[in-house]
Every structure is written in C-alpha cells, then in structure tokens.
Scaffold this motif. Structure first.
Motif, PDB file in Angstrom:
ATOM      1  N   ASP A  63      -0.910   4.131   1.222  1.00 61.88           N
ATOM      2  CA  ASP A  63      -1.707   4.934   2.161  1.00 61.88           C
ATOM      3  C   ASP A  63      -2.621   3.990   2.918  1.00 61.88           C
ATOM      4  OD1 ASP A  63      -2.531   7.230   3.422  1.00 61.88           O
ATOM      5  OD2 ASP A  63      -3.325   8.207   1.641  1.00 61.88           O
TER       6      ASP A  63
ATOM      7  N   LYS B 216      -6.930  14.226  -1.363  1.00 62.08           N
ATOM      8  CA  LYS B 216      -5.805  14.758  -0.579  1.00 62.08           C
ATOM      9  C   LYS B 216      -6.248  15.333   0.760  1.00 62.08           C
ATOM     10  CE  LYS B 216      -3.115  16.016  -4.715  1.00 62.08           C
ATOM     11  NZ  LYS B 216      -4.139  15.658  -5.718  1.00 62.08           N
TER      12      LYS B 216
ATOM     13  N   GLY C 280      -0.069  11.883  -1.602  1.00 62.11           N
ATOM     14  CA  GLY C 280      -0.420  12.452  -2.885  1.00 62.11           C
ATOM     15  C   GLY C 280       0.070  13.871  -3.061  1.00 62.11           C
TER      16      GLY C 280
ATOM     17  N   LEU D 197      -8.012   7.166  -2.659  1.00 64.80           N
ATOM     18  CA  LEU D 197      -6.762   7.214  -3.407  1.00 64.80           C
ATOM     19  C   LEU D 197      -7.018   7.122  -4.901  1.00 64.80           C
ATOM     20  CD1 LEU D 197      -3.659   7.274  -3.250  1.00 64.80           C
ATOM     21  CD2 LEU D 197      -3.696   4.797  -3.041  1.00 64.80           C
TER      22      LEU D 197
ATOM     23  N   LEU E 106      -5.787  -0.482  -1.928  1.00 63.25           N
ATOM     24  CA  LEU E 106      -6.137   0.918  -2.178  1.00 63.25           C
ATOM     25  C   LEU E 106      -6.848   1.456  -0.945  1.00 63.25           C
ATOM     26  CD1 LEU E 106      -7.722   1.236  -5.744  1.00 63.25           C
ATOM     27  CD2 LEU E 106      -5.646   2.359  -4.930  1.00 63.25           C
ATOM     28  N   TYR E 107      -6.364   2.540  -0.403  1.00 66.83           N
ATOM     29  CA  TYR E 107      -7.080   3.212   0.684  1.00 66.83           C
ATOM     30  C   TYR E 107      -8.141   4.112   0.058  1.00 66.83           C
ATOM     31  CZ  TYR E 107      -8.136   6.359   4.538  1.00 66.83           C
ATOM     32  OH  TYR E 107      -8.792   7.102   5.482  1.00 66.83           O
TER      33      TYR E 107
ATOM     34  N   ARG F  42      -0.286  14.448   3.094  1.00 68.93           N
ATOM     35  CA  ARG F  42      -0.652  13.201   2.431  1.00 68.93           C
ATOM     36  C   ARG F  42       0.365  12.866   1.338  1.00 68.93           C
ATOM     37  NH1 ARG F  42      -6.186  11.766   2.626  1.00 68.93           N
ATOM     38  NH2 ARG F  42      -5.578   9.971   1.357  1.00 68.93           N
TER      39      ARG F  42
ATOM     40  N   CYS G 153      -5.743   3.395 -11.969  1.00 69.79           N
ATOM     41  CA  CYS G 153      -6.012   2.258 -11.081  1.00 69.79           C
ATOM     42  C   CYS G 153      -6.735   1.142 -11.825  1.00 69.79           C
ATOM     43  CB  CYS G 153      -6.834   2.722  -9.883  1.00 69.79           C
ATOM     44  SG  CYS G 153      -5.933   3.761  -8.708  1.00 69.79           S
TER      45      CYS G 153
ATOM     46  N   ALA H 217      -3.107   8.343   6.554  1.00 74.41           N
ATOM     47  CA  ALA H 217      -3.950   9.455   6.099  1.00 74.41           C
ATOM     48  C   ALA H 217      -4.459  10.308   7.254  1.00 74.41           C
ATOM     49  CB  ALA H 217      -5.146   8.916   5.303  1.00 74.41           C
TER      50      ALA H 217
ATOM     51  N   TYR I  41       0.846  -1.188   0.000  1.00 74.86           N
ATOM     52  CA  TYR I  41       0.000   0.000   0.000  1.00 74.86           C
ATOM     53  C   TYR I  41       0.887   1.245   0.000  1.00 74.86           C
ATOM     54  CZ  TYR I  41       1.515  -0.352   4.815  1.00 74.86           C
ATOM     55  OH  TYR I  41       2.303  -0.457   5.930  1.00 74.86           O
TER      56      TYR I  41
ATOM     57  N   ARG J  88      -6.414   9.395 -12.300  1.00 72.39           N
ATOM     58  CA  ARG J  88      -6.048   8.404 -11.280  1.00 72.39           C
ATOM     59  C   ARG J  88      -6.975   7.193 -11.346  1.00 72.39           C
ATOM     60  NH1 ARG J  88      -3.785   8.974  -6.453  1.00 72.39           N
ATOM     61  NH2 ARG J  88      -2.148  10.032  -7.606  1.00 72.39           N
TER      62      ARG J  88
ATOM     63  N   MET K 170       3.137   9.204  -7.078  1.00 74.40           N
ATOM     64  CA  MET K 170       2.164   8.239  -6.544  1.00 74.40           C
ATOM     65  C   MET K 170       1.903   7.134  -7.553  1.00 74.40           C
ATOM     66  SD  MET K 170       1.043   8.642  -3.449  1.00 74.40           S
ATOM     67  CE  MET K 170      -0.638   8.027  -3.359  1.00 74.40           C
TER      68      MET K 170
END
Length: 452
Positions: free
Chosen positions: A300, A347, A314, A342, A338-339, A312, A376, A305, A298, A372, A322
């Motif tokens: 985050d 942020k 990011g 994210l 993934l948190y 953060r 992902c 966070a 991970y 993003r 990132m």
C-alpha cells in the motif's frame, strides 16, 4: 474499467520501447549497482501522508506519533511532500484525480509552489527541523519527497525565471500527464536552483535522504550531479527513485520502487495468476537491471490508498491475505515499506487532495489492529535479527504447487533462512526442493507461511 496512471507507469503511456525503458542494450545486468548506505538496505520504511495520518495533519502531530512509528519496528520515516503547494484555482492545471476527488482543493502536495518552505497547512520550517531532530534522537532516519518533474502554475520562481518551465511557441506551459507545468532541465539555472534546494534540506535540516517523485522522467545526469553534491555534505545520504529506469542505480540512486513486483503480486490476488509469476517477474528484472539492484517492497502507499482506487487491499485481500503479502515484503531482498495505518489494519479511504479523511486512532484498540501491530513487530524483529534477510542472496526454490506457493531461501555464507508462503485462501500441502536436492514437505493453512 476505470484506469489511473501514477508514478513511473506513465512511461508506458509515452510509448517508449522496451529497449529504451530497460536499457537492455547497455548490458546493465553485467554492471554492479552502486553500494547503498546500510541504514537503508537494513531498514524498514514508514510512509506518512500527513493529511491522512492524524486529524491535525501537521508536522507537530507527526512528531507526537514518533513513539508509535518506532514501536512498529520501522527505522526510516518517509514524508509525502510537505512543501508549499500551489493554490491556483485554474482547474486547467489540476490533475484528473485532483478534479475527481471533488474536494475542490487546489493544494495538491505534488504540485509545488515553493520548494524552499513548508506549507503552513503542515506547520513551519522550524517544525520540520524539530521533527527531524526528535526522530534522530530515537534512532529514526527521515527522508523527504522531492517533486522535480513538474511544479505548480504559480510557482514563486516563474516571475523572475519564466524559462524554468517548458513552454510552447506561444509561451504557454507544456504540461505532463498530470496537467502540471514541466520543469525545464535544459536550463542550468533551474538545475542549480534545485541542487541548492536539496543541499539546504540536508545541510540545514539534517535530512537523511530523498524519495524522488517520477524520477525517471527527469534527466539522469541531473540526479547524478545532485548525488555528487549531496555526498559532500552527507556521505551516507540515500536516494530512492520512484521509477523503473535500470541505470538509475549505477550511480544516482540507491533503490527503486518495486512497481514490477507489486503489480505481479496484485495479479496473484486480484486475477488469480500463479504465485510463480512473482518469481518470474523477479528473474526477468534480474536480467535487465545492474547486479545487486535494490527495490522497495510495499502492499500500500499514498497512491493506492487514495479514494479513487478500488477497495483498500486490507478489504480486498483480507487480514490473512495481507499478512501473507507482508511476509513477502519483509523477507525478499530489498527494503519493506509500511504505509501509515497499515500496522493497525486501517481501511479508511485516504486522500492526498484534502484532510477530510484520516486514520481513526481509536481503532488501535480493536482485536484486528492489535494482531496486525504484533505481526508487523514480529516481522521487523525477524528481519532485523537475521542478517540473511538484509544481506543474503535470494535463491528461488521449486515446489510442487507453483500456482499457490512461493518458496525461496535467503543465503548468507553458511547460513540461510527458508521462506514458504501460500497465497491462496485454502490450506495446501507442498513439497519444496531444497538446494541440496532433498525435498521437504510443508502443510500450510490458508495464506499460511513458514520462516525458518
């Protein structure tokens, strides 16, 4: 510099020797790790801090977001604790971070009052059952966060079972580094109480498994017996250890937190250490852990966070930085996590101590959020379509720029996936020595990467 202790890092603060911590004296690297369920080893985890995930902060609100979670490519939902938190206002039994949050909220989700019921803040037991059912209908697995090292000072079982917690000669609570009463695992009655708790969530709510908080501060034989019982109900139950005790993966746990790798990667970004140091950490761990040990990767989580940490990732590492870190998480051996947020470049400063800050879902419409999310999704698609990335052996490859670049292959039989990542904000050309002895040149942009 301000330092915070979280998770199993507390073991270092307790002064354990390296041999005790790693179990090196047992030659664990010569023993195989347990076989983990395929849905975990081939999965992608999505962690949810309910207080930060939606404005409502409820299980029903999470249920409504299941289509979004599925769209990220995630296959597993992992919930931070949703059990009834202790509401005692005696600050003596509040953690340092809880106090420093200035929210004046006693209800820390990692300070449990009732392990058998959902906290009304999040909804009802039936809401949890519904969430799990709806997740399963979408092909998503669900894991709950179990907090068995400590409890709240007014836990519901204490009046009838005062011996369920450790006490000094005067009868006062023995507390851990977070100032919460520590559970007494010398009590067989306590163990039975907790076994039945885990069994209930699996049997009656169809939970797929558990992430176990600071699990390496709980006796290993407790977890081993717990797994034996759970497998009678669900043979493919999964257990993730928040800890760095290697022998956990011999029988009790399927996977451990990748603390060591995260710390090494963080040093590459924040302290300018060589990219090679990540490889060195992996190779160090391989010498001390069971063969085939698995780790969750991970960049985050709910701890990192949290509002009392520096900016953060990011913000500190930037969008491209990132992305480079995410590439590593999705292509190394192990399971990526993934948190929440994210995937849309969130942020904002989250907190586990109150509902004052939560993800701004309007930001889904920003250009960075769209990039993003697409990134992902593409990583998930690549990971899930290439068995080398979930089943293949990790083979490190030397390169001509080890301070900046990591290079490795994931090899499965006669097929392989080659990964080359630049962890610096400057373009670079690197020569990678392949397994057959030949070299291949790559021109990488700042934080650029190749997966081929």
């Amino acid at each position: 510099m301000k330092k915070f202790v979280f998770g199993s890092f507390v073991l270092f603060c307790m002064g354990l020797t390296a041999a005790m911590l790693w179990g090196a004296e047992e030659n664990l690297h010569e023993k195989p790790a347990r076989q983990a369920p395929e849905w975990l080893t081939k999965g992608i985890i999505y962690q949810i801090n309910p207080r930060a995930f939606t404005p409502e902060g409820t299980l029903k609100a999470i249920e409504a977001k299941l289509p979004h979670i599925q769209a990220t490519g995630a296959t597993i939902v992992y919930l931070c604790p949703v059990f009834m938190a202790d509401d005692d206002m005696d600050r003596k039994y509040w953690s340092t971070r809880q106090k420093s949050s200035k929210m004046e909220n006693p209800r820390n989700p990692y300070r449990i009052k009732d392990y058998y019921n959902v906290d009304p803040e999040y909804g009802t037991n039936e809401d949890l059952k519904s969430l799990i059912q709806k997740a399963h209908e979408r092909g998503l697995r669900v894991m709950l966060d179990m907090v068995y090292f400590h409890c709240g000072p007014t836990a519901i079982f204490l009046e009838e079972h005062p011996d369920f917690v450790l006490r000094d000669k005067e009868g006062n609570f023995e507390t851990g580094v977070w100032a919460f009463p520590k559970l007494n695992f010398q009590s067989q009655a306590l163990r039975e109480y907790l076994y039945q708790n885990m069994e209930m969530w699996v049997r009656d709510y169809d939970v797929d498994g558990f992430r176990c908080d600071v699990a390496d501060l709980v006796p290993l034989d407790f977890w081993e017996e717990g797994r034996r019982r759970l497998e009678k109900i669900r043979p493919d139950v999964a257990m993730i250890c928040e800890g760095i005790r290697p022998k956990d993966q011999l029988y009790a746990f399927d996977m451990s937190y990748g603390f060591q790798f995260y710390w090494a990667l963080q040093d590459v970004y924040d302290k300018g250490k060589p990219a090679l140091s990540v490889r060195q950490k992996v190779e160090e761990v391989e010498k001390k852990w069971p063969q085939g040990a698995r780790f969750m990767h991970y960049v985050d989580n709910h701890d990192i966070a949290n509002g009392d940490w520096p900016k953060r990732r990011g913000v500190r590492w930037g969008e491209k930085g990132m992305n480079a870190a995410l590439v590593l998480c999705y292509t190394m051996d192990g399971t990526p996590m993934l948190y929440c947020g994210l995937e849309m470049a969130d942020k904002c400063r989250h907190s586990i101590f109150g509902k004052t800050v939560y993800i701004d879902w309007n930001q889904q419409n920003t250009d960075e959020a769209r990039r993003r999310m697409a990134f992902c999704q593409e990583l998930a698609k690549t990971r899930l379509s290439r068995p080398e990335l979930t089943e293949g052996k990790l083979v490190w490859l030397d390169n001509s720029t080890p301070d900046e670049v990591l290079s490795f292959a994931r090899v499965l039989g006669d097929t392989k996936v080659l990964v080359v990542i630049n962890f610096r904000d400057q373009p670079i050309e690197t020569n990678v020595k392949l397994a057959d002895g030949t070299e291949k040149t790559f021109s990488l942009a700042e934080f650029g990467y190749v997966i081929e």
